[in-house]
Design an enzyme around this catalytic site. Structure first.
Site, PDB file in Angstrom:
ATOM      1  CG  HIS A 197      61.626  22.394  31.040  1.00 58.47           C
ATOM      2  ND1 HIS A 197      62.189  21.350  31.779  1.00 58.47           N
ATOM      3  CD2 HIS A 197      62.248  23.539  31.296  1.00 58.47           C
ATOM      4  CE1 HIS A 197      62.969  21.719  32.545  1.00 58.47           C
ATOM      5  NE2 HIS A 197      63.348  23.154  32.266  1.00 58.47           N
ATOM      6  CG  HIS A 234      70.151  21.201  34.156  1.00 54.70           C
ATOM      7  ND1 HIS A 234      71.455  21.905  33.518  1.00 54.70           N
ATOM      8  CD2 HIS A 234      69.233  21.948  33.834  1.00 54.70           C
ATOM      9  CE1 HIS A 234      70.873  22.859  33.193  1.00 54.70           C
ATOM     10  NE2 HIS A 234      69.660  23.032  33.081  1.00 54.70           N
TER      11      HIS A 234
END
Length: 735
Positions: A34, A80
């Site tokens: 990430h 998200h």
């Protein structure tokens, strides 16, 4: 924490000792996919325009595209996904908040938000719950913070039932000379913490996003941050005012990995170091350890590098807006991030080892086995519908095609009063005050195409985004992407990723729309299934004269409807006949199979140039691209929005269903005044774009002929009723 044994050994080798507990946590989040892009970084070098930045030459919080008159548009999109899957309201809300901070930390005022959403079918209560609360979270944050949400897309498929996708995009306006840096420059300058206080929310959110979802994922709910849009609004104003003082030399959002990310990245970019004391960090919870403070992803916080001697001036700005502003350290020349807890040193790490030296893995690729099966589908075995009009109603009732009013009516899309093309069309448009220009923005991706052929599907996503902008009267100038895939450690998934990125890179370069920022999201799968490859494109265009903007609705009776089909009017006669990966094939026959439509990028670009010239000269009254559902759906949507009927004769194809619902690329439906039809034909001919008159606007019915036979004849009011209420009905009644 997510570190492998070999990565831990590399940490030991880097430090020359075993790390402290806090140091292990810092490496774990920064070396996660990430944050560290350890799997995707080698592939992303295909994007030439920011290849240099990817290799460490100062990638900032977002990308900037010059648009003239001394202005630039700052743009970025991020996912998200995992947070929204376990806590949809806050997951979506904080996705909006985070992307906004990436914009105004560049010195730009946010002027618009967009989204791109994927969910499972709405007949499932869990999917309805996720859909309802994700949209509510986006609306809550955007409406409260005062930034309009003006455009987006929503698609539904079974593959997203276990893993919804929530992509948030924001754009901002900045004077090119006032772009802020994210570098910790100037030894001795102060490191100032500004914004909200730090809590325990969001700890290890970055590593949470770097694993697959499972039954245990619900226990990760504490990893989801809690957003406060009212504080964010104050932070926007305070940050822009503080930057205007000239005393803030660097600034970065505390996003994924929190203080760890902002300290090491700003130091690494400047080639400096940083000493901070976690005891000075404002907190809202007692007893927090250095590990918790460094890894917290509490929202509405930023790190500012302030010129030594001017701390009081910057602090006064933030205090005026009711925000924390505390000096927690200073810039050093050591190249190390040193974290102190009072007089105790709890972490001492080379900044570059955290920010720039995450292990890079060259993963194996393998073409997925399923492709053999879907490509072998026999389209000749498809039976033709008995009633094409009923099929059109069924497609208009499909939530992926139906009106998204249920979504955008919850968004304040008129705040700031710059929105001149509203949600519900091919793209939104916003005027640029003080100029004659406007910008147009859109998001797009047909993930079914990408499932069947990720390389071609990605190119189509770029082409359709550019086509949507051209239909609005805008010239494409830049792209931000947000690409979501399953587990990259599976060779078939990484093959999908690599193919998609290569397709995006080729198409963006061809359409002169460089990728200037973006985000990669992996591990979007559950034990049952992975999502379709979903490389979402967020594209920006410039309208030279805001008064020439164009919309999708037919305007008035008597206007002539013309098809501009850049690939020619002799449609694909191959076996798939434009039905591969189509909404028709999925909705009517329950299959995702075949090959996506072919794309001729040179013909597509000619179509864009033809549209732009005709729109700028005031020839075209409306324009709408033919995409999901084919020409029949495009005609129905323009009739519905315009509130007027049409009798049209459309070009034939291999079968009537293909002529009506085949999703052939590079086609646009336009309407023009009868006197201007010859001029449009002349412009089209000059751009080598075939054009064909389909019919004249009149009455209150949509009637469509194919090869002399009327195959659709429906009142526009009936079409509108189905199209406008499809999602409402499912959300209110569950069916």
């Amino acid at each position: 924490m997510g570190l492998s044994d070999s990565e831990y050994e590399r940490v030991v080798e880097t430090l020359g000792r075993h790390p402290t507990y806090t140091e292990v946590g810092m490496y774990a989040v920064m070396w996660s996919e990430h944050c560290g892009y350890k799997y995707s970084r080698p592939v992303l070098k295909a994007f030439r325009k920011y290849r240099e930045a990817l290799e460490g030459a100062g990638l900032e919080n977002a990308g900037v595209i010059p648009i003239g008159d001394g202005y630039g548009v700052v743009m970025k999109m991020e996912t998200h996904n995992h947070p929204s899957a376990v806590e949809p309201f806050q997951g979506a809300a904080t996705g909006v908040g985070g992307i906004l901070r990436d914009i105004f930390t560049m010195g730009a005022r946010p002027i618009a938000c967009l989204d791109s959403l994927r969910f499972g079918p709405l007949d499932d209560p869990r999917n309805r719950y996720l859909f309802e609360n994700v949209v509510a979270g986006i609306a809550f944050y955007g409406n409260c913070v005062g930034v309009p949400t003006v455009a987006g897309e929503v698609m539904f498929d079974e593959c997203y039932s276990g893993n919804c996708l929530v992509n948030a995009m924001s754009v901002g306006l900045v004077k090119i000379d006032n772009i802020a840096s994210a570098c910790a420059s100037g030894v001795g300058n102060s490191v100032m913490y500004v914004g909200s206080r730090t809590g325990r929310d969001g700890i290890h959110g970055a590593t949470f996003a770097s694993v697959e979802l499972s039954e245990e994922s619900e226990s990760r709910r504490p990893n989801v941050q809690i957003g406060d849009p009212f504080t964010e609004k104050l932070l926007i104003e305070a940050t822009l005012e503080a930057l205007a003082t000239g005393h803030v030399v660097g600034i970065q959002d505390m996003g994924a990995a929190g203080i760890t990310c902002s300290t090491c990245e700003t130091s690494a970019k400047a080639g400096t170091g940083m000493d901070i004391d976690v005891l000075k960090v404002p907190r809202r919870e007692e007893g927090m350890t250095p590990y918790e403070v460094m890894l917290s992803e509490s929202q509405e916080r930023m790190l500012a590098i302030v010129e030594k001697g001017h701390e009081a001036e910057v602090e006064a700005v933030f205090k005026k807006w009711g925000l924390s502003a505390v000096v927690i350290g200073h810039v050093t020349e050591s190249g190390l991030v040193r974290v102190w807890e009072g007089d105790q040193l709890v972490a001492e790490i080379p900044a570059k080892s955290l920010a720039d030296e995450a292990p890079t893995y060259y993963l194996e690729t393998e073409e997925p086995e399923y492709l053999k099966q879907v490509r072998a589908f026999d389209f000749n075995a498809l039976t033709e519908p008995r009633d094409y009009g009923e099929v059109l109603l069924k497609l208009l009732d499909s939530p992926s095609i139906a009106s998204k009013e249920w979504v955008y009516r919850q968004y304040d899309h008129m705040v700031q009063t710059n929105t001149v093309v509203l949600p519900g069309g091919d793209a939104a448009a916003l005027r640029i005050r003080g100029t004659h220009r406007a910008i147009a923005i859109t998001t797009d991706c047909n993930s079914r195409y990408c499932y069947l052929d990720p390389y071609t599907g990605a190119k189509i996503a770029v082409a359709e985004s550019a086509r949507n902008l051209a239909c609005t009267g805008a010239r494409p100038v830049g792209v931000t992407d947000c690409v979501s895939f399953g587990n990259p450690e599976k060779p078939a998934v990484f093959w999908q990723f690599k193919q998609s990125i290569e397709g995006l890179a080729e198409a963006c370069e061809f359409f002169d729309a460089p990728v200037v920022s973006g985000n990669v999201s992996f591990y979007n799968e559950t034990p049952e299934t992975a999502i379709f490859p979903t490389p979402v494109v967020g594209m920006l265009g410039v309208i030279e004269n805001v008064d020439s903007r164009c919309t999708i609705g037919f305007k008035k009776a008597g206007d002539v409807v013309v098809l501009l089909a850049a690939s020619g009017l002799d449609l694909d006669e191959t076996e798939s006949a434009g039905l591969g990966g189509s909404e028709y094939l999925k909705v009517v026959h329950g299959r995702v199979a075949g090959a996506p439509p072919t794309l001729d990028m040179a013909a597509e670009k000619r179509l864009h140039r033809c549209l732009l010239e005709a729109i700028e000269k005031g020839i075209i009254s409306s324009a709408h691209d033919c995409s999901d559902g084919g020409i029949a759906v495009a005609l129905a949507e323009s009739c519905i929005v315009g509130g007027i009927g049409l009798r049209a004769k459309i070009p034939p194809a291999a079968r009537p269903s293909a002529a009506l619902f085949g999703e052939f690329q590079s086609r646009v439906i336009v309407s023009v005044h009868p006197d201007k039809v010859p001029i449009l034909h002349e412009i089209a001919e000059r751009h080598i774009v075939p054009s064909s008159v389909l019919g004249i606007l009149r009455g209150d019915r949509l009637t469509i002929e194919v090869e002399g036979s009327v195959v659709v004849d429906k009142p526009v009011s009936e079409l509108a009723e189905v199209w406008s209420k499809a999602i409402h009905r499912r959300m209110e009644g569950g069916c």
